[in-house]
Design a protein around this motif. Structure first.
Motif, PDB file in Angstrom:
ATOM      1  N   ARG A  57       0.861  -1.186   0.000  1.00  0.00           N
ATOM      2  CA  ARG A  57       0.000   0.000   0.000  1.00  0.00           C
ATOM      3  C   ARG A  57       0.895   1.233   0.000  1.00  0.00           C
ATOM      4  O   ARG A  57       2.020   1.189   0.490  1.00  0.00           O
ATOM      5  CB  ARG A  57      -0.898   0.001   1.242  1.00  0.00           C
ATOM      6  CG  ARG A  57      -1.881  -1.173   1.245  1.00  0.00           C
ATOM      7  CD  ARG A  57      -2.580  -1.316   2.562  1.00  0.00           C
ATOM      8  NE  ARG A  57      -1.587  -1.777   3.545  1.00  0.00           N
ATOM      9  CZ  ARG A  57      -1.808  -1.851   4.842  1.00  0.00           C
ATOM     10  NH1 ARG A  57      -2.947  -1.478   5.343  1.00  0.00           N
ATOM     11  NH2 ARG A  57      -0.882  -2.282   5.655  1.00  0.00           N
ATOM     12  N   PHE A  58       0.391   2.319  -0.545  1.00  0.00           N
ATOM     13  CA  PHE A  58       1.181   3.533  -0.643  1.00  0.00           C
ATOM     14  C   PHE A  58       0.584   4.602   0.249  1.00  0.00           C
ATOM     15  O   PHE A  58      -0.628   4.637   0.484  1.00  0.00           O
ATOM     16  CB  PHE A  58       1.233   4.027  -2.101  1.00  0.00           C
ATOM     17  CG  PHE A  58       1.952   3.055  -2.997  1.00  0.00           C
ATOM     18  CD1 PHE A  58       3.326   3.103  -3.117  1.00  0.00           C
ATOM     19  CD2 PHE A  58       1.245   2.086  -3.687  1.00  0.00           C
ATOM     20  CE1 PHE A  58       3.995   2.195  -3.927  1.00  0.00           C
ATOM     21  CE2 PHE A  58       1.903   1.172  -4.493  1.00  0.00           C
ATOM     22  CZ  PHE A  58       3.274   1.224  -4.610  1.00  0.00           C
ATOM     23  N   GLY A  59       1.442   5.494   0.727  1.00  0.00           N
ATOM     24  CA  GLY A  59       0.961   6.565   1.584  1.00  0.00           C
ATOM     25  C   GLY A  59       2.018   7.623   1.810  1.00  0.00           C
ATOM     26  O   GLY A  59       3.080   7.631   1.181  1.00  0.00           O
ATOM     27  N   THR A  60       1.699   8.506   2.757  1.00  0.00           N
ATOM     28  CA  THR A  60       2.570   9.622   3.103  1.00  0.00           C
ATOM     29  C   THR A  60       2.830   9.586   4.603  1.00  0.00           C
ATOM     30  O   THR A  60       1.916   9.350   5.396  1.00  0.00           O
ATOM     31  CB  THR A  60       1.890  10.961   2.745  1.00  0.00           C
ATOM     32  OG1 THR A  60       1.512  10.910   1.361  1.00  0.00           O
ATOM     33  CG2 THR A  60       2.794  12.140   2.984  1.00  0.00           C
ATOM     34  N   VAL A  61       4.082   9.837   5.003  1.00  0.00           N
ATOM     35  CA  VAL A  61       4.437   9.837   6.422  1.00  0.00           C
ATOM     36  C   VAL A  61       3.745  11.005   7.104  1.00  0.00           C
ATOM     37  O   VAL A  61       3.870  12.155   6.677  1.00  0.00           O
ATOM     38  CB  VAL A  61       5.971   9.931   6.611  1.00  0.00           C
ATOM     39  CG1 VAL A  61       6.323  10.085   8.084  1.00  0.00           C
ATOM     40  CG2 VAL A  61       6.657   8.723   6.014  1.00  0.00           C
ATOM     41  N   VAL A 130       1.547   6.496   9.025  1.00  0.00           N
ATOM     42  CA  VAL A 130       1.410   6.710   7.586  1.00  0.00           C
ATOM     43  C   VAL A 130      -0.062   6.914   7.248  1.00  0.00           C
ATOM     44  O   VAL A 130      -0.927   6.166   7.709  1.00  0.00           O
ATOM     45  CB  VAL A 130       1.960   5.490   6.805  1.00  0.00           C
ATOM     46  CG1 VAL A 130       1.751   5.665   5.308  1.00  0.00           C
ATOM     47  CG2 VAL A 130       3.419   5.258   7.126  1.00  0.00           C
ATOM     48  N   GLU A 131      -0.334   7.947   6.438  1.00  0.00           N
ATOM     49  CA  GLU A 131      -1.684   8.167   5.916  1.00  0.00           C
ATOM     50  C   GLU A 131      -1.761   7.471   4.566  1.00  0.00           C
ATOM     51  O   GLU A 131      -0.999   7.778   3.647  1.00  0.00           O
ATOM     52  CB  GLU A 131      -1.978   9.656   5.752  1.00  0.00           C
ATOM     53  CG  GLU A 131      -3.379   9.923   5.254  1.00  0.00           C
ATOM     54  CD  GLU A 131      -3.692  11.402   5.117  1.00  0.00           C
ATOM     55  OE1 GLU A 131      -4.748  11.713   4.523  1.00  0.00           O
ATOM     56  OE2 GLU A 131      -2.897  12.242   5.578  1.00  0.00           O
ATOM     57  N   LEU A 132      -2.680   6.501   4.457  1.00  0.00           N
ATOM     58  CA  LEU A 132      -2.798   5.708   3.237  1.00  0.00           C
ATOM     59  C   LEU A 132      -3.454   6.511   2.130  1.00  0.00           C
ATOM     60  O   LEU A 132      -4.400   7.268   2.361  1.00  0.00           O
ATOM     61  CB  LEU A 132      -3.600   4.438   3.509  1.00  0.00           C
ATOM     62  CG  LEU A 132      -2.984   3.468   4.513  1.00  0.00           C
ATOM     63  CD1 LEU A 132      -3.909   2.273   4.738  1.00  0.00           C
ATOM     64  CD2 LEU A 132      -1.620   2.997   4.050  1.00  0.00           C
ATOM     65  N   LEU A 138      -5.064   6.251   8.875  1.00  0.00           N
ATOM     66  CA  LEU A 138      -3.733   6.323   9.459  1.00  0.00           C
ATOM     67  C   LEU A 138      -3.343   4.941   9.957  1.00  0.00           C
ATOM     68  O   LEU A 138      -4.141   4.256  10.602  1.00  0.00           O
ATOM     69  CB  LEU A 138      -3.698   7.324  10.617  1.00  0.00           C
ATOM     70  CG  LEU A 138      -3.937   8.783  10.254  1.00  0.00           C
ATOM     71  CD1 LEU A 138      -3.977   9.642  11.510  1.00  0.00           C
ATOM     72  CD2 LEU A 138      -2.858   9.280   9.306  1.00  0.00           C
ATOM     73  N   ARG A 139      -2.115   4.539   9.670  1.00  0.00           N
ATOM     74  CA  ARG A 139      -1.572   3.261  10.138  1.00  0.00           C
ATOM     75  C   ARG A 139      -0.284   3.553  10.889  1.00  0.00           C
ATOM     76  O   ARG A 139       0.592   4.265  10.390  1.00  0.00           O
ATOM     77  CB  ARG A 139      -1.245   2.323   8.973  1.00  0.00           C
ATOM     78  CG  ARG A 139      -2.430   1.952   8.148  1.00  0.00           C
ATOM     79  CD  ARG A 139      -3.320   1.019   8.898  1.00  0.00           C
ATOM     80  NE  ARG A 139      -4.442   0.676   8.032  1.00  0.00           N
ATOM     81  CZ  ARG A 139      -5.457  -0.021   8.408  1.00  0.00           C
ATOM     82  NH1 ARG A 139      -5.514  -0.466   9.636  1.00  0.00           N
ATOM     83  NH2 ARG A 139      -6.438  -0.280   7.585  1.00  0.00           N
ATOM     84  N   GLY A 163       1.985 -11.436   8.507  1.00  0.00           N
ATOM     85  CA  GLY A 163       1.643 -10.772   9.761  1.00  0.00           C
ATOM     86  C   GLY A 163       2.595  -9.650  10.152  1.00  0.00           C
ATOM     87  O   GLY A 163       2.492  -9.104  11.234  1.00  0.00           O
ATOM     88  N   ILE A 164       3.528  -9.319   9.268  1.00  0.00           N
ATOM     89  CA  ILE A 164       4.506  -8.265   9.560  1.00  0.00           C
ATOM     90  C   ILE A 164       4.386  -7.180   8.508  1.00  0.00           C
ATOM     91  O   ILE A 164       4.306  -7.464   7.314  1.00  0.00           O
ATOM     92  CB  ILE A 164       5.940  -8.842   9.560  1.00  0.00           C
ATOM     93  CG1 ILE A 164       6.073  -9.889  10.648  1.00  0.00           C
ATOM     94  CG2 ILE A 164       6.973  -7.738   9.718  1.00  0.00           C
ATOM     95  CD1 ILE A 164       7.378 -10.648  10.613  1.00  0.00           C
ATOM     96  N   THR A 165       4.364  -5.924   8.963  1.00  0.00           N
ATOM     97  CA  THR A 165       4.317  -4.777   8.058  1.00  0.00           C
ATOM     98  C   THR A 165       5.571  -3.951   8.261  1.00  0.00           C
ATOM     99  O   THR A 165       5.986  -3.715   9.393  1.00  0.00           O
ATOM    100  CB  THR A 165       3.072  -3.913   8.322  1.00  0.00           C
ATOM    101  OG1 THR A 165       1.910  -4.704   8.120  1.00  0.00           O
ATOM    102  CG2 THR A 165       3.023  -2.706   7.403  1.00  0.00           C
ATOM    103  N   ARG A 166       6.181  -3.521   7.184  1.00  0.00           N
ATOM    104  CA  ARG A 166       7.330  -2.628   7.283  1.00  0.00           C
ATOM    105  C   ARG A 166       7.104  -1.434   6.363  1.00  0.00           C
ATOM    106  O   ARG A 166       6.390  -1.528   5.368  1.00  0.00           O
ATOM    107  CB  ARG A 166       8.631  -3.352   6.969  1.00  0.00           C
ATOM    108  CG  ARG A 166       8.811  -3.743   5.539  1.00  0.00           C
ATOM    109  CD  ARG A 166      10.158  -4.444   5.314  1.00  0.00           C
ATOM    110  NE  ARG A 166      10.359  -4.708   3.908  1.00  0.00           N
ATOM    111  CZ  ARG A 166       9.888  -5.759   3.259  1.00  0.00           C
ATOM    112  NH1 ARG A 166       9.186  -6.666   3.912  1.00  0.00           N
ATOM    113  NH2 ARG A 166      10.105  -5.918   1.978  1.00  0.00           N
TER     114      ARG A 166
END
Length: 173
Positions: A57-61, A130-132, A138-139, A163-166
């Motif tokens: 997924r893409f987003g902005t910090v 991060v805002e998707l 927000l994640r 189960g892991i997000t980076r």
């Protein structure tokens, strides 16, 4: 002793009945191993490891802050502390006080060892919010700091699998 004799006799008979010398007993034919021709084949390569699909997924910090991850609690610190504390407590006491000292030393050593292990295994990490792009949600992802430093407003991707997000920076071409 007389009561055990029938039990011993029964066990001995059971062992004799189950014992055998292997193939060839009672006239069984033993397969001839020398007449079989071994087939030689090329070894097969090991199977490739499974490849799991990951979601990107893409987003902005939105924000970044440094956090401390709690230490591991393997129990080793508590165990070592309990042993050392118990020995120390037993040495400190005299007579009956030795047993009381050992108990108090074991409990205190266990608590101290656990706290020391927790302190020694803590590690620094980053919490990156991060805002998707697709939903505006927000994640928050907590990960150990790598070579990348994240800044508010930077474009990133979230890679999730197993189960892991980076969080990874998007590389500008």
């Amino acid at each position: 002793m007389p009561r055990a004799a029938p039990l011993h006799l029964a066990c001995a008979l059971l062992l004799v009945a189950c014992a055998g010398t292997g193939p060839g007993d009672e006239g069984e034919r033993i397969p001839d191993q020398t007449t079989k021709r071994e087939e030689r084949t090329e070894p097969r390569p090991p199977p490739s490891p499974p490849r799991n699909e990951k979601t990107v997924r893409f987003g902005t910090v939105d924000s970044v802050r440094q956090v401390t991850l709690p230490g591991r609690d393997s129990g080793a610190g508590a165990l070592v502390g309990a042993v050392v504390g118990g020995i120390g407590g037993a040495e400190a006491g005299k007579g009956r006080g030795s047993a009381v000292g050992a108990v108090i030393g074991t409990v205190a050593g266990s608590l101290a060892g656990s706290a020391i292990e927790d302190h020694l295994t803590r590690r620094e990490a980053l919490e990156i919010i991060v805002e998707l792009d697709n939903s505006g949600e927000l994640r928050a992802v907590t990960q150990e700091p790598g070579t990348q430093a994240f800044q508010r407003g930077e474009r990133v991707r979230l890679v999730t699998g197993g189960g892991i997000t980076r969080v990874e920076k998007l590389v500008k071409d």
